[in-house]
Design an enzyme around this catalytic site. Structure first.
Site, PDB file in Angstrom:
ATOM      1  N   TYR A 141     -17.647   5.288  -2.849  1.00 54.81           N
ATOM      2  CA  TYR A 141     -18.080   5.611  -1.485  1.00 54.81           C
ATOM      3  C   TYR A 141     -19.581   5.871  -1.392  1.00 54.81           C
ATOM      4  O   TYR A 141     -20.177   5.675  -0.348  1.00 54.81           O
ATOM      5  CB  TYR A 141     -17.337   6.851  -0.979  1.00 54.81           C
ATOM      6  CG  TYR A 141     -15.987   6.567  -0.375  1.00 54.81           C
ATOM      7  CD1 TYR A 141     -15.020   5.889  -1.091  1.00 54.81           C
ATOM      8  CD2 TYR A 141     -15.684   6.998   0.912  1.00 54.81           C
ATOM      9  CE1 TYR A 141     -13.777   5.643  -0.540  1.00 54.81           C
ATOM     10  CE2 TYR A 141     -14.438   6.757   1.463  1.00 54.81           C
ATOM     11  CZ  TYR A 141     -13.492   6.081   0.739  1.00 54.81           C
ATOM     12  OH  TYR A 141     -12.263   5.842   1.298  1.00 54.81           O
ATOM     13  N   LYS A 191      -8.827   3.361 -14.199  1.00 56.48           N
ATOM     14  CA  LYS A 191      -8.655   1.936 -14.499  1.00 56.48           C
ATOM     15  C   LYS A 191      -9.476   1.668 -15.758  1.00 56.48           C
ATOM     16  O   LYS A 191     -10.417   0.857 -15.774  1.00 56.48           O
ATOM     17  CB  LYS A 191      -9.115   1.096 -13.292  1.00 56.48           C
ATOM     18  CG  LYS A 191      -8.843  -0.387 -13.420  1.00 56.48           C
ATOM     19  CD  LYS A 191      -7.373  -0.780 -13.291  1.00 56.48           C
ATOM     20  CE  LYS A 191      -7.185  -2.258 -13.565  1.00 56.48           C
ATOM     21  NZ  LYS A 191      -5.752  -2.665 -13.597  1.00 56.48           N
ATOM     22  N   ASP A 223      -3.049   1.026 -11.015  1.00 60.41           N
ATOM     23  CA  ASP A 223      -2.019   0.092 -10.529  1.00 60.41           C
ATOM     24  C   ASP A 223      -0.620   0.596 -10.893  1.00 60.41           C
ATOM     25  O   ASP A 223       0.302   0.564 -10.083  1.00 60.41           O
ATOM     26  CB  ASP A 223      -2.272  -1.347 -11.022  1.00 60.41           C
ATOM     27  CG  ASP A 223      -2.658  -1.435 -12.486  1.00 60.41           C
ATOM     28  OD1 ASP A 223      -2.822  -0.376 -13.133  1.00 60.41           O
ATOM     29  OD2 ASP A 223      -2.793  -2.563 -12.995  1.00 60.41           O
ATOM     30  N   ASP A 247      -8.124   7.811  -2.057  1.00 63.20           N
ATOM     31  CA  ASP A 247      -7.950   7.435  -0.649  1.00 63.20           C
ATOM     32  C   ASP A 247      -6.712   6.560  -0.503  1.00 63.20           C
ATOM     33  O   ASP A 247      -5.853   6.792   0.352  1.00 63.20           O
ATOM     34  CB  ASP A 247      -9.198   6.691  -0.162  1.00 63.20           C
ATOM     35  CG  ASP A 247      -9.055   6.225   1.270  1.00 63.20           C
ATOM     36  OD1 ASP A 247      -8.605   7.028   2.105  1.00 63.20           O
ATOM     37  OD2 ASP A 247      -9.371   5.048   1.554  1.00 63.20           O
ATOM     38  N   ASP A 251      -2.613   7.622   1.105  1.00 62.37           N
ATOM     39  CA  ASP A 251      -1.915   6.955   2.214  1.00 62.37           C
ATOM     40  C   ASP A 251      -0.537   6.510   1.741  1.00 62.37           C
ATOM     41  O   ASP A 251       0.463   6.641   2.454  1.00 62.37           O
ATOM     42  CB  ASP A 251      -2.702   5.727   2.713  1.00 62.37           C
ATOM     43  CG  ASP A 251      -3.589   6.055   3.909  1.00 62.37           C
ATOM     44  OD1 ASP A 251      -4.053   7.214   3.996  1.00 62.37           O
ATOM     45  OD2 ASP A 251      -3.815   5.151   4.743  1.00 62.37           O
TER      46      ASP A 251
HETATM   47  C1  IPM Z   1      -9.555   9.625   4.626  1.00 60.80           C
HETATM   48  C2  IPM Z   1     -10.072   8.525   5.509  1.00 60.80           C
HETATM   49  C3  IPM Z   1     -11.580   8.420   5.330  1.00 60.80           C
HETATM   50  C4  IPM Z   1     -11.849   8.071   3.889  1.00 60.80           C
HETATM   51  C5  IPM Z   1     -12.273   7.425   6.276  1.00 60.80           C
HETATM   52  C6  IPM Z   1     -12.007   7.747   7.720  1.00 60.80           C
HETATM   53  C7  IPM Z   1     -13.742   7.316   6.013  1.00 60.80           C
HETATM   54  O1  IPM Z   1      -9.431   7.336   5.226  1.00 60.80           O
HETATM   55  O2  IPM Z   1     -10.000  10.772   4.791  1.00 60.80           O
HETATM   56  O3  IPM Z   1      -8.708   9.347   3.783  1.00 60.80           O
HETATM   57  O4  IPM Z   1     -11.787   6.899   3.492  1.00 60.80           O
HETATM   58  O5  IPM Z   1     -12.116   8.992   3.120  1.00 60.80           O
HETATM   59 MG    MG Z   2      -7.824   7.509   3.871  1.00 60.72          MG
END
Ligand code: IPM
Ligand code: MG
Length: 360
Positions: A141, A191, A223, A247, A251
């Site tokens: 990032y 990785k 992975d 990140d 999710d």
């Molecule tokens: C998260 C989000 C953020 C990230 C975005 C909105 C920049 O996806 O907090 O997980 O990638 O960190």
């Molecule tokens: Mg995110």
């Protein structure tokens, strides 16, 4: 006690969920005799619209000068132009970097009443209780160079995955500390078969593993980890990983909990992460995004934000009892079968928050 809390409702459903969460905090303040002074500021797309930048210096200074920061969500199609100089997400990254919140804690628990809200088989979800610790101020990032240019008539773009040893050391150290109060297992995700930064990561994790013989350490390639999160999620305790891996994996992990709307997060700086030191500002936000498709309808799930407030009470304000009061109230409401739309129910954002308040 008196506390200053900066709220950054942001864009999309952000203001809706932050509003309900501050209602919950007001009740806590009343009940346990604290004073929470809220100051609301703009960050993200709304800040671009008003000030021409996603995060102003003043807002960052106000956040630094608070006991804690509560964030809703940022972004939306309005600001999605790839040519734009600024984006809502840039403000969020600048805020994380500016506050120095390198450790992003994302607890993932599956409530028994929500097992059927997840697409996974119920037997896979039994006993899932994971704490993902995502490195938040380094890696892909932020690494330099990060840019786009023309090279020999072709478009060229680069992002850089870089880490210093101390950045890896402090996040994995924190993972070991937090694992001590849990099931005493740390899965370090990397990785290392391909990336040099991962080989440094793994070496530091191994050294810390030797120094912490009471904690079981395992190294898992990212992975493989993404597969195991679905095939055997209950086998994880603490997961610690690089910014972008974290990140993506969180999710994925949110699917276990039934909905993205359920998951809170806490982003901690050096001093907040040590329980024996004085509390310092931390950043608290649900892991979901601004959900422009449902914004303005009052139907978003406020639980991720309300549980983020519980983490704020725990880590920044050092109010463990009050933190548990919120978590217990959320637990009771979920157990009663109350559900917002994302969980397959009918409750609105406000109705869900009011149910939680009734249980406080
Ligand atoms: C998260 C989000 C953020 C990230 C975005 C909105 C920049 O996806 O907090 O997980 O990638 O960190
Ligand atoms: Mg995110």
């Amino acid at each position: 006690m008196n506390y200053k809390i900066t709220t950054l409702p942001g864009d999309g459903i952000g203001p809706e969920v932050v509003y309900e969460a501050t209602k919950v905090l007001d009740i806590i303040a009343n009940k346990y005799d604290h004073t929470f002074n809220f100051q609301e500021r703009l960050m993200g797309g709304c800040s671009i619209d008003k000030y021409g930048t996603s995060l102003t210096d003043e807002t960052l200074a106000d956040c630094k000068d608070s006991d804690a920061v509560l964030l809703g969500a940022v972004g939306g199609p309005k600001w999605d132009n790839p040519e734009a100089k600024d984006r809502p997400e840039r403000g969020l990254l600048a805020l994380r970097k500016g506050l120095g919140v390198f450790a992003n804690l994302r607890p993932v628990k599956v409530h028994p009443s929500l097992i059927n809200s997840s697409p996974l088989k119920p037997e896979k979800l039994k006993d899932v209780d994971i704490l993902v610790i995502r490195e938040l101020t380094g890696g892909l990032y932020f690494g330099q160079p990060k840019m786009r240019e023309m090279r020999d008539g072709k478009q060229y773009a680069v992002d850089t995955l870089e880490y210093f040893d101390y950045e890896i050391q402090r996040i994995i150290q924190l993972a070991f500390e937090l694992a001590k109060d849990r099931k005493k297992k740390v899965t370090s995700v990397d990785k290392a078969n391909v990336l040099e930064s991962s080989r440094l990561w793994r070496q530091i994790a191994s050294n810390l593993g030797t120094a912490n013989p009471d904690i079981q350490l395992e190294h898992t390639l990212v992975d493989t980890a993404s597969m195991k999160l679905i095939t055997s999620p209950a086998s994880f305790d603490v997961i610690v990983t690089e910014n972008m891996f974290g990140d993506i994996l969180t999710d994925e992990a949110s699917v276990l909990a039934g909905s993205m709307g359920m998951l809170p997060s806490a982003s901690l700086a050096e001093s907040t992460s040590r329980s024996d030191k004085e509390a310092r500002v931390g950043l608290y936000e649900p892991i979901h995004g601004s959900a422009p498709d449902i914004a303005g309808q009052g139907i978003a799930n406020p639980i991720g934000t309300i549980l983020s407030c519980a983490l704020m009470l725990r880590y920044s304000l050092k109010l463990e009892f009050e933190a548990q009061a919120i978590e217990n109230a959320v637990d009771a409401v979920i157990s009663s079968g109350a559900k917002t739309l994302d969980l397959g129910g009918k409750l609105t954002t406000r109705q869900m928050a009011d149910e939680i308040i009734k249980n406080l």
